[in-house]
Design an enzyme around this catalytic site. Structure first.
Site, PDB file in Angstrom:
ATOM      1  N   CYS A  49       0.821  -1.208   0.000  1.00  0.00           N
ATOM      2  CA  CYS A  49       0.000   0.000   0.000  1.00  0.00           C
ATOM      3  C   CYS A  49       0.855   1.257   0.000  1.00  0.00           C
ATOM      4  O   CYS A  49       0.347   2.361  -0.105  1.00  0.00           O
ATOM      5  CB  CYS A  49      -0.925   0.027   1.206  1.00  0.00           C
ATOM      6  SG  CYS A  49      -2.251  -1.162   1.062  1.00  0.00           S
ATOM      7  N   ASP A  51       2.788   2.466   2.535  1.00  0.00           N
ATOM      8  CA  ASP A  51       3.324   2.885   3.824  1.00  0.00           C
ATOM      9  C   ASP A  51       2.960   1.906   4.933  1.00  0.00           C
ATOM     10  O   ASP A  51       1.939   1.241   4.896  1.00  0.00           O
ATOM     11  CB  ASP A  51       2.948   4.330   4.202  1.00  0.00           C
ATOM     12  CG  ASP A  51       1.489   4.641   3.990  1.00  0.00           C
ATOM     13  OD1 ASP A  51       0.694   3.694   3.921  1.00  0.00           O
ATOM     14  OD2 ASP A  51       1.152   5.834   3.907  1.00  0.00           O
ATOM     15  N   CYS A  75       6.625   7.559   2.681  1.00  0.00           N
ATOM     16  CA  CYS A  75       7.129   8.808   2.141  1.00  0.00           C
ATOM     17  C   CYS A  75       7.602   9.708   3.270  1.00  0.00           C
ATOM     18  O   CYS A  75       7.512   9.358   4.446  1.00  0.00           O
ATOM     19  CB  CYS A  75       6.050   9.484   1.323  1.00  0.00           C
ATOM     20  SG  CYS A  75       4.571   9.811   2.264  1.00  0.00           S
ATOM     21  N   CYS A 119      -1.106   9.822   6.459  1.00  0.00           N
ATOM     22  CA  CYS A 119       0.140   9.494   7.156  1.00  0.00           C
ATOM     23  C   CYS A 119      -0.024   9.710   8.656  1.00  0.00           C
ATOM     24  O   CYS A 119       0.456   8.914   9.464  1.00  0.00           O
ATOM     25  CB  CYS A 119       1.297  10.347   6.637  1.00  0.00           C
ATOM     26  SG  CYS A 119       1.705  10.041   4.922  1.00  0.00           S
TER      27      CYS A 119
END
Lengths: 302, 387
Positions: A49, A51, A75, A119
């Protein structure tokens, strides 16, 4: 091999507008590594996916987080979010820590681009999962429910949660927070239906006590109210999935309905009757209502 | 901080010679080439000269070249013009790895009811000619295949595809935007009917491009207006940029040998060093059938945007097919079409060189990339920690 020709702006893509604080946590992440004798370890996300985050907590006898470490694949904002999370929770009691939200993580970094909010959500989830594990609870609430977004494995429960917690109104916003709908895009309609459902429920909560419920009604009034409830409350939900419903008859408190569209073929239409139709009619008309599906001969042509 | 620019497939610097050729037309010679006075008329000669320079690079005649505003316009013009030629031939055959400039119009046309056949690629990014043979038929109006892929640099066997297209009576368009100026092309004895090229990929400015249209090809313009470009593209000419594109094409011809030797040698040096220094690194795309300037490497267990931003701190410019570098959550459609695992696609980095790339720059990159990969892998919960 089937490849989805989804709109992608790749390679020649954007340079995100990251804050100095975020860049600092990305370039110099705090608390990286493992804790060998951790009291709680959680892992969320996965490499496919894009992360993933593994969080290690050391909890002392006062239920304080005495040490915390992380490992992440992702990222720059995933790395920075994880680093920020560890700085925030260090020294906090479990009770304080469980109140931390993804917005706290984003705020700590001076904000995140909206497309990168997932995130910070990943950070919050890892923390919740670790605390739940420590307490012996499981699974975390977002693990329940049924998968809506198959590309990223996101459930309806999780989507409903981000919608409520962040006041989201569009599928695009949902994608920013939990990735759902960001792959093939096939579930965008379902996400919209979940959003509608969440806000309809919320507005109902506020509007209570409700529409003429428990009030004395004549039979005609009752049938009218049933018809109205079906039109306004039930049909939109079913239509979002390509189904439909018709009122066939009302006998006392027994309401007879027929399904159309995909609902007619749906093996789960029995569940729809109790979970959707009966629930709504009991809520809006009378708690005594019992719903039955019309027998085959009564069924309307599809 | 010095910039090490290894992102030439995204765009390239304007050659000093190109800029110099353009300056008079930005300063003094501002006349309209369509005007009936010498002040404007003298400008026309320069446009004609630029057209000849572009034609020379392609092995074409000057009346086979029209100037457009961008590579995307050239691609759109070619595809729509080919479909306008014969109402009985409305199918499109293209590949899954095209640039959005071709993917976009084809997706739109598919939505509007045209049948589009999307050719797949193998793990090395190569086309299957048998699949092309099966796909291109009596109803195919246009076959559009890129010359070389922008992400991997993989070169397609365009003349073989073109032969199949010609045999079936389909127009053949080639998006050669990445290929022009990097490898020699010759339109004489070619099967290509339409060929797109773009200025800013070969050291001319942005906002200027060209379309080659084979003599005798039934053409229908996309931008309709005045008589400019022999009625094939309306709009007052972007004179300075046209002159710049002409100069850039002449320079490309002059330096072609250097692209194939010096640039390739530096690319190979970079590629070999990185693949050797970082474990779990893989090359994406066919090792030989590739542009001499492009290298696309996947570093497993790390994420592309994190690599790019760390490179950025050192002044190194590259690209990634990772999802996180775009607003999208899916990695590059090219790498996915090749069946590259997501885990590797997320960690893909594209280095694209030019004739301005120096040995020192390559050495600098070779020195700094492996420690970045190592550091990010230490943060990562996956993979080997020794990398």
């Amino acid at each position: 091999m089937e490849v989805d020709l989804v709109w992608i702006i790749y390679l020649e893509a954007v340079m995100w507008n990251y804050t100095d604080k975020m860049m600092d946590h990305f370039l110099h992440p705090r608390n990286v590594g493992e804790i060998k004798d951790a009291d709680a370890v959680s892992e969320v996300g996965n490499m496919a996916c894009g992360d993933a985050l593994k969080l290690y907590l050391k909890i002392d006898k006062d239920r304080k987080i005495s040490d915390v470490k992380f490992q992440t694949f992702g990222c720059a904002s995933a790395i920075a979010s994880a680093s920020a999370l560890t700085e925030i929770v260090k020294g906090k009691t479990l009770e304080e820590a469980e109140k931390i939200t993804n917005d706290d993580i984003a705020a700590y970094l001076g904000g995140l681009p909206k497309e990168k909010m997932h995130c910070s959500v990943m950070g919050q989830e890892a923390l919740e999962a670790a605390i739940a594990k420590y307490r012996g609870e499981k699974p975390a609430p977002q693990e329940e429910g049924t998968i809506v977004c198959t590309c990223f494995g996101v459930t309806d429960t999780k989507i409903a949660r981000v919608v409520r917690e962040h006041n989201l109104t569009t599928p695009e916003q949902v994608t920013h927070y939990c990735k759902a709908g960001g792959g093939c895009g096939g579930c965008v309609g379902q996400i919209q239906a979940i959003i509608d459902e969440v806000w309809r429920k919320e507005s109902e909560k506020k509007a209570k006590p409700g529409v003429g419920k428990a009030k004395y009604m004549t039979n005609i009034q009752k049938i009218q109210l049933i018809q109205e409830t079906i039109e306004k409350e039930i049909k939109p939900t079913l239509r979002a999935d390509g189904g439909d419903i018709e009122l066939i008859d009302v006998v006392g408190n027994k309401v007879i309905v027929a399904f159309r569209g995909v609902c007619a073929e749906c093996p789960a239409s029995g569940v729809t009757i109790t979970a959707v139709v009966e629930k709504k009619l009991r809520e809006f008309v009378s708690p005594e209502i019992v719903v039955q599906e019309a027998k085959d001969e009564n069924r309307l042509p599809r | 901080m010095k910039t090490v620019y290894l992102d030439n497939n995204a765009t390239s610097r304007i050659s000093p010679e190109v800029l110099e050729a353009m300056m008079p037309f930005l300063r003094d010679l501002y006349g309209n080439p369509s005007s009936m006075h010498l002040f404007g008329g003298q400008v026309r000669k320069n446009i004609d000269r630029a057209r000849q320079q572009v034609a020379n690079l392609l092995g074409a005649d000057e009346d086979e070249i029209i100037f457009t505003g961008c590579g995307t316009e050239s691609d759109n013009t070619a595809i729509l013009s080919a479909l306008a030629a014969d109402s009985c031939r409305q199918h499109i055959v293209t590949t899954r790895v095209e640039h959005p400039a071709v993917l976009g119009p084809c997706k739109k046309l598919e939505k509007d009811g045209h049948t589009v056949k999307w050719l797949s690629v193998d793990a090395r990014g190569m086309l299957d000619l048998d699949e092309a043979r099966r796909a291109i038929g009596d109803c195919t109006g246009v076959t559009s295949v890129m010359y070389a892929n922008n992400e991997t640099g993989v070169i397609f066997p365009v003349e073989e595809v073109g032969a199949i297209a010609k045999n079936a009576g389909s127009f053949f368009h080639v998006d050669a935007i990445q290929a022009v100026g990097k490898i020699p092309l010759n339109m004489r004895n070619s099967t290509i009917d339409y060929l797109s090229l773009s200025g800013h990929k070969l050291h001319a400015p942005k906002g200027i491009a060209a379309l080659y249209i084979r003599k005798g090809t039934k053409f229908s313009p996309l931008i309709i207006g005045g008589h400019q470009e022999m009625g094939r593209r309306g709009g007052t000419e972007n004179v300075a940029s046209i002159v710049g594109l002409g100069a850039a094409c002449e320079l490309a011809r002059k330096y072609m040998e250097q692209e194939l030797t010096d640039v390739k040698r530096l690319r190979d040096k970079l590629e070999r060093a990185l693949l050797a220094a970082a474990p779990d690194a893989r090359l994406n795309g066919h090792p030989e059938m590739r542009l001499p300037n492009t290298s696309n490497i996947s570093f497993e267990y790390v994420e592309g945007e994190a690599i790019l931003l760390r490179l950025n701190e050192l002044g190194i410019c590259a690209s990634s097919g990772s999802a996180c570098t775009s607003g999208s959550l899916e990695p590059s459609h090219v790498l996915r079409a090749m069946g590259i695992p997501y885990t590797a696609a997320h960690g893909s980095i594209r280095f694209s060189l030019s004739r301005y790339t120096t040995e020192e720059e390559i050495d600098f990159v070779i020195e700094h990339v492996p420690p970045i990969i190592k550091l990010l892998r230490q943060i990562s919960p996956f993979g080997r920690k020794t990398a």
